[in-house]
Design an enzyme around this catalytic site. Structure first.
Site, PDB file in Angstrom:
ATOM      1  N   PHE A  22       0.843  -1.192   0.000  1.00 17.03           N
ATOM      2  CA  PHE A  22       0.000   0.000   0.000  1.00 17.03           C
ATOM      3  C   PHE A  22       0.881   1.246   0.000  1.00 17.03           C
ATOM      4  O   PHE A  22       1.923   1.299   0.666  1.00 17.03           O
ATOM      5  CB  PHE A  22      -0.900   0.052   1.247  1.00 17.03           C
ATOM      6  CG  PHE A  22      -1.867  -1.096   1.377  1.00 17.03           C
ATOM      7  CD1 PHE A  22      -3.128  -1.007   0.821  1.00 17.03           C
ATOM      8  CD2 PHE A  22      -1.517  -2.244   2.071  1.00 17.03           C
ATOM      9  CE1 PHE A  22      -4.034  -2.049   0.962  1.00 17.03           C
ATOM     10  CE2 PHE A  22      -2.414  -3.282   2.218  1.00 17.03           C
ATOM     11  CZ  PHE A  22      -3.673  -3.188   1.646  1.00 17.03           C
ATOM     12  N   ASP A  23       0.420   2.244  -0.742  1.00 14.68           N
ATOM     13  CA  ASP A  23       0.945   3.589  -0.548  1.00 14.68           C
ATOM     14  C   ASP A  23       0.231   4.184   0.667  1.00 14.68           C
ATOM     15  O   ASP A  23      -0.814   3.681   1.112  1.00 14.68           O
ATOM     16  CB  ASP A  23       0.710   4.425  -1.811  1.00 14.68           C
ATOM     17  CG  ASP A  23       1.249   5.827  -1.683  1.00 14.68           C
ATOM     18  OD1 ASP A  23       2.219   6.024  -0.917  1.00 14.68           O
ATOM     19  OD2 ASP A  23       0.691   6.732  -2.331  1.00 14.68           O
TER      20      ASP A  23
END
Length: 501
Positions: A354-355
């Protein structure tokens, strides 16, 4: 004649008859004795002489007995007492018979008294009693002493039991064969209200570039004709294919630890294709052994309206417009892009990267960075370090992954957990990383690995992680990861989308 004289005459007649019977009995006994005496005096030379002498003596005896004078009968008396039987000479040793003749009534009473005395003195016979614990039912006693009908019944029962055993063996073998068949060993899908529903479009799951080109150039009818003609041709995997396979592996591990678990991933094939195209999709799904039981074929209509009805937690599609619609409906969505290179992926562990901003968290920090620059951004993050960030569109999916991870931790499977999460952000750890970690802690979420790149490219790091999917909100990072072969998912959310447009 008076009644008294008549009675007396009858009594005398009965006494006379009684005396005559006794005399005949005595004569018969004497004749037998004399016959036996004569037989002993005859010579014992041959069998014929013995037989003749015996027959001779038997012929002379009745004449001698008839020649003897009969004793005189006593005169009739007027005494009303019963006549006394004449005295007969008893045999030697028969005292009981003499007593019987002297006083019959006393003798009879004595016999009765002796019998009663013997009954009184005799000890009661003891019969062996069966204790209640050893009592047997009718069925048990019948089993000990079976009749012919019982034997026939037992034979029929044994024959039926053998037939049942044969049937059971047959069906068990059929069941084993049925379970070994790949299409028949499918576990039942979880209930939608408990499951984590992942909706995947057909173009994200399979490579349908050729069909899409025909649709855009020749129209819908040619596209449907092409799909019907090639419905037995198996489609090749698309960008979401490996991700779906990894989700199924997590389900398999959960069922091993929790056989009745319902908190599982449920894959739904969501597409706007016509129902006639569904045959080719079903054939491809079964060919690869994908556990996808729920289909939604909308026939050209947008499937976004069905996402909430299917209780969708995450929607993955190759159509960016539909993804944007789902984001506006408040559903976590992303546009799938395949990697430019073929790289090997882990088959035993689901890896999700995930960012941070505009993916797990809101885009408030991006607003400050875009409008006021990085210096103001660092000052803002240091000032609000202990204030949790607002949640982003993929925060709910990270919560679902964390909930499943804890199920493995509860079984002491932390090191062998089939789920691993990564945070790959362009933030700097020293200036703005503390707020990110404290926000995750406040949410009660654990991230397995946190990578702060401070603006460096993400592609080289992601190729080392080899995630099944990487979520980011900026196309710049999406394209950089694609070059290294990473499967990416663009999340169209936040201020970066407005600036790109």
């Amino acid at each position: 004649m008076s009644q008294t004289s008549l009675k007396q005459k009858k009594k005398n007649e009965s006494g006379t008859k009684y005396s005559k019977d006794n005399l005949e009995t005595e004569r018969r006994r004497d004749s037998e004795k004399s016959g036996a005496r004569l037989s002993t005096q005859l010579p014992n030379s041959s069998t014929t002489s013995r037989t003749s002498s015996t027959s001779l003596s038997q012929q002379e005896l009745p004449q001698q007995l008839s020649a003897q004078p009969s004793p005189p009968t006593p005169p009739m008396s007027l005494d009303p007492s019963p006549p006394t039987p004449p005295e007969t000479q008893p045999k030697n040793g028969s005292r009981r018979s003499s007593k019987m003749h002297e006083n019959p009534e006393a003798w009879a009473h004595g016999i009765v008294r002796d019998v009663r005395d013997s009954w009184d003195t005799q000890q009661p016979r003891e019969y062996q009693r069966t204790p209640p614990t050893e009592w047997k039912s009718y069925a048990q006693r019948r089993a000990l002493y079976p009749t012919q009908e019982d034997r026939d019944c037992v034979t029929d029962m044994l024959r039926k039991r053998e037939e049942e055993d044969d049937d059971e063996a047959y069906w068990s073998s059929v069941k084993m064969l049925y379970e070994k068949t790949p299409s028949c060993s499918r576990p039942r899908p979880p209930k939608p209200k408990h499951a984590i529903t992942i909706a995947v479009s057909s173009r994200a799951l399979f490579n349908m570039v050729d069909g899409r080109k025909i649709y855009e150039e020749e129209g819908l009818e040619k596209y449907m004709e092409y799909q019907l003609t090639n419905e037995n041709v198996i489609l090749t995997p698309g960008p979401a294919f490996r991700f779906v396979k990894a989700l199924q592996h997590v389900n398999c591990r959960l069922r091993e630890l929790y056989p009745d678990e319902q908190d599982l991933f449920d894959i739904v094939l969501m597409t706007n294709n016509h129902a006639q195209v569904g045959v080719r999709l079903i054939n491809s799904v079964n060919h690869y052994g994908l556990l996808i039981d729920r289909f939604c074929l909308t026939g050209g209509k947008s499937p976004i309206g069905y996402l909430k009805a299917y209780l969708t937690n995450l929607y993955l599609s190759a159509d960016s417009e539909k993804v944007q619609e789902a984001i506006q409906e408040g559903i976590a969505s992303a546009t799938m892009f395949d990697g430019a290179k073929d790289i090997a992926y882990c088959d035993t562990q689901l890896r999700v990267a995930f960012d941070g901003d505009a993916v797990l968290f809101s885009d408030e920090s991006d607003h400050i960075a875009k409008e006021h620059g990085l210096d103001k951004f660092f000052q803002h993050e240091a000032l609000f370090e202990n204030k949790p960030l607002a949640q982003g569109p993929l925060k709910g999916f990270l919560e679902d992954l964390g909930r499943l991870q804890k199920k493995f931790y509860a079984k002491d499977e932390r090191l062998l957990c089939p789920i691993r999460t990564y945070l790959v952000t362009a933030r700097s750890a020293a200036s703005s990383g503390a707020r990110v970690l404290k926000t995750l802690r406040r949410w009660g979420l654990e991230i397995d690995e946190a990578l702060f790149l401070a603006g460096a490219p993400k592609g080289p790091i992601l190729v080392k992680i080899r995630p099944h999917i990487f979520f980011d909100d900026q196309m710049f990072h999406i394209q950089g990861a694609q070059k290294f072969g990473t499967v990416t998912a663009h999340v169209p959310y936040g201020i970066s989308q407005k600036m790109n447009t």
